[in-house]
Design a protein around this motif. Structure first.
Motif: not given
Ligand code: ADP
Ligand code: MG
Length: 744
Positions: A256-281
């Protein structure tokens, strides 16, 4: 051919082989396995039991309890066949400690005589089944049974019997058989490789090796993955079954732990990938001499924003002042005033010279947003463009033009917004209302629309060392389905969350009444009287969502009936199959108070805002889920006068059904309703997060296992920072490529 050779000829890992290599699995079976997304041996290995049967020991009859499933054994002491309405064979067995009855229903004459012949008094029987309360003693209906030799030791299973999630045409036995073969192969591999050196072992086990670093596994006391899998597929006789399924069994917990972890990692990575993009402040214009649209907007608003609204706006302002995209979710109960928050954010973007797109899930809601925003923005000299599936050709062409040339600053619409012909001039902010109605993909499609290959902001270009970069709009997501914090941490780990936890002042809570359909006349009279006294009311006709046509017909019929019955009332009708401008006209008259009673389908469920309406009747309320009812009810109680909502149910209503409706009577708090709804329907349904894979978890259940989430959340971050090489393998193991958006 040995497994090793097979592996070498195909080049792939043996666990990646198709299940067709298994005994008993042919082309036909393959299709059935596929229905459960079982394709490879590895899929089978991770297809985990939902429960177990214990056939490892014989239970004394005297110690049985109702609700147990147990193996019992004893002497047949009575057999009777009754043929009243249908044939029933009853017999009793005695094991010395007590007596239990067995009952067999629904069998024809032949079966009956065969059964009677088999079950002869004096024979010994072992049988397995669910223990129920019978008339005189405990009983088992349709047990699995076998005649045994009283003098031989009873044959018992060595492990608990796993029961797997299955599907039509795929029997428990076939599934169990296939999985057993995979487990056998795995055990063989382990034995063979125990002799080989360490490095080979880890390569051979690539798919089932422990990616979590040893230090972390030791810290958390997690057993190895292989041990956990073997244990869960065939648990030893003495293991506590409840713990295995619901409780704290360490093997189960580790998966259970590893499965939830996998989901958490996926979402966090999506978040971080977005963070690497630029936006106009987007900078608040207080300091500069720029047009201060937001200040003007606030001045013309007939109310003061609540503290919660102001706090959330401040959070948004901080986010969008960064040079990477905001990814913020605003949760706020129905009526908490999310639209004003959206407007403030939009104006900030517009002040900075950008366009804003606002996407709503229904035509009606988009329409209403258009009205609001036009009212708010036109006095400021700003243009609002409008795009929906039902726009006329000319209207549409003009809208597209103004979007492309930038003359429209605010663009409002349904998912028509991300069609290919739509070209934004300079999109700075994307707002998505009632997010639970959209999939992740739709949200991302809109972001892609706003993507700019090259920057135009001089400052930004100078400050960035690279030449190649993409600009993404900021995104604001709004939802009225509030969920508990730990769930938000999982479901929305790819977003920052704000909560508008306060309703505007002066609202009186909606009083909810639950009444049976037989009170219809009574209710009608009261609605009539209330309308004559100047109140406005909704009469909502519901049906299961799938059949929109039927729902509209029901509404039309009710509309006619009510018109005939109350010729002195002005009554309106709105449903999903009416033309856009007809709907609009009706809503407009209702808002103006020209229509007093509005007969509607659930099209008015989300977002519709007519503060003077204070009465709502929902027919067949039992057909809707709690969140939907809460949303609907949120249409009243928006003004200062006291409001009521009548949940009318068709009789007879089950106890459970009634209890559901009573939940709504007991609370007006969206968080509370969401909690109950989650328990009843599961997270995938409630949060519309099917796309995120939350609903498809193999072993974890984010409701049941939510206590683990804070720890997993921290661990996910630690892995990303300190052990980045573990992230991909863990995600791949549990989620694979299902979540396209992880790479956005
Ligand atoms: P929701 O969060 O459900 O989208 P809306 O934005 O539709 O809520 O707002 C509900 C109603 O409350 C609207 O009529 C809106 O004008 C009004 N409203 C919003 N904020 C305030 C406030 N601070 N004070 C008073 N009324 C408000
Ligand atoms: Mg809203």
């Amino acid at each position: 051919m040995t497994l090793h050779e097979k592996q070498n000829t195909t080049g792939a890992h043996w666990l990646e082989q198709s299940i067709i290599v298994l005994k008993g699995v042919g082309e036909k079976m393959l299709e059935r396995f596929a229905k459960r997304s079982l394709f490879t041996l590895n899929d089978l290995l991770f297809h985990l039991p939902v429960r177990y049967q214990d056939k490892t020991r014989v239970v004394p009859i005297s110690t049985l309890r109702v609700g147990d499933s147990a193996l019992v054994s004893g002497e047949l002491i009575q057999c009777k066949t009754h043929t009243a309405r249908r044939a029933v064979l009853t017999c009793e067995i005695n094991d010395g400690s007590g007596v239990i009855s067995l009952r067999f229903f629904h069998f024809n004459k032949q079966q009956a005589s065969a059964l009677t012949r088999a079950l002869e008094q004096g024979k010994w029987l072992k049988c397995f089944g669910d223990i129920k309360r019978g008339r005189q003693s405990l009983e088992i209906t349709h047990p699995e049974y076998r005649i045994i030799d009283q003098h031989q030791p009873i044959q018992l299973d060595e492990t608990l019997t796993p029961i797997y999630p299955t599907t039509e045409g795929l029997s428990q036995l076939a599934l169990r058989n296939a999985i057993q073969q995979v487990l056998q192969r795995l055990k063989q591999q382990i034995q063979q490789q125990a002799k080989v050196d360490e490095a080979t072992v880890s390569k051979e086990h690539a798919l089932v090796s422990d990616y979590l670093p040893l230090t972390i596994r030791q810290e958390l006391q997690l057993p190895s993955l292989i041990d956990a899998l073997l244990y869960l597929h065939s648990p030893p006789p003495d293991c506590p079954v409840f713990e295995l399924i619901e409780g704290n069994d360490p093997y189960r917990q580790s998966l259970v732990f590893e499965e939830l972890l996998a989901h958490q990692l996926t979402m966090k990575r999506a978040y971080q990938n977005q963070m690497q993009h630029y936006s106009y402040p987007l900078i608040t214009s207080n300091k500069t001499e720029k047009l201060q649209y937001s200040a003007q907007f606030l001045k013309q608003l007939p109310f003061k924003l609540t503290k919660a609204q102001l706090r959330v706006i401040a959070e948004i302002e901080t986010d969008v002042s960064q040079s990477h995209p905001m990814q913020r979710l605003v949760q706020g109960d129905v009526g908490s005033g999310k639209t004003a928050v959206a407007a403030m954010s939009a104006l900030l973007a517009i002040e900075n010279g950008f366009q804003v797109a606002l996407m709503a899930p229904t035509e009606l809601l988009a329409e209403q947003h258009r009205n609001n925003f036009q009212q708010w923005l036109q006095p400021l000299g700003l243009n609002v463009a409008w795009l929906s599936g039902k726009c006329k050709a000319k209207e549409r062409r003009e809208a597209l033009e103004s979007i492309a040339d930038g003359s429209a600053q605010m663009i409002i619409g349904t998912h028509a917004l991300f069609q290919t012909e739509v070209n934004f001039h300079q999109l700075g902010l994307v707002i998505i209302d009632e997010q639970h109605r959209f999939g992740v993909h739709q949200r991302l499609a809109l972001l892609q629309k706003g993507k700019k290959e090259k920057g135009i902001n001089q400052e930004m270009e100078q400050s960035n060392k690279q030449n190649e970069y993409d600009y993404y709009p900021h995104q604001l997501i709004m939802t009225a389905t509030p969920i508990p914090r730990t769930l938000a941490m999982t479901a929305y780990a790819d977003l920052d969350c704000s909560v508008i936890d306060e309703l505007p002042p002066g609202r009186t809570p909606v009083e909810t009444v639950v009444l049976g359909e037989q009170r219809r006349d009574d209710i009608l009279q009261r609605v009539h009287q209330a309308c004559l006294n100047g109140r406005q009311a909704y009469w909502v006709c519901t049906l299961i969502e799938e059949s929109e046509i039927l729902q509209c017909q029901a509404a039309e019929k009710t509309y006619e009936l009510l018109q005939n019955q109350f010729p002195d009332l002005s009554i309106g009708l709105v449903h999903g199959r009416m033309k856009a401008d007809e709907k609009l006209a009706v809503m407009h008259s209702f808002k103006q108070g020209e229509i007093l009673l509005l007969v509607a389908t659930t099209v008015i469920e989300v977002g519709v805002d007519v503060p003077n309406a204070s009465l709502m009747i929902i027919e067949n309320a039992e057909r809707l889920c709690l969140s939907q009812l809460h949303q609907l009810r949120g249409r009243v109680g928006r003004g200062s006068q006291s409001s009521a909502c009548v949940l009318m149910y068709g009789s007879p209503l089950s106890r459970n059904g009634k209890a559901r409706l009573m939940t709504l009577r007991a609370t007006n708090d969206g968080f509370e309703v969401a909690r109950k709804d989650l328990a009843l329907r599961g997270p995938g349904e409630v949060m519309g997060t099917r796309q995120t894979g939350l609903a498809e978890m193999k072993i974890a259940d984010i409701i049941r296992d939510q206590d683990l989430i804070p720890e997993i959340n921290t661990l996910a971050q630690r892995l990303i920072n300190d052990y980045p090489e573990t992230v991909d393998p863990i995600i791949n193991r549990w989620i694979g490529q299902k979540m396209e958006y992880q790479n956005v």
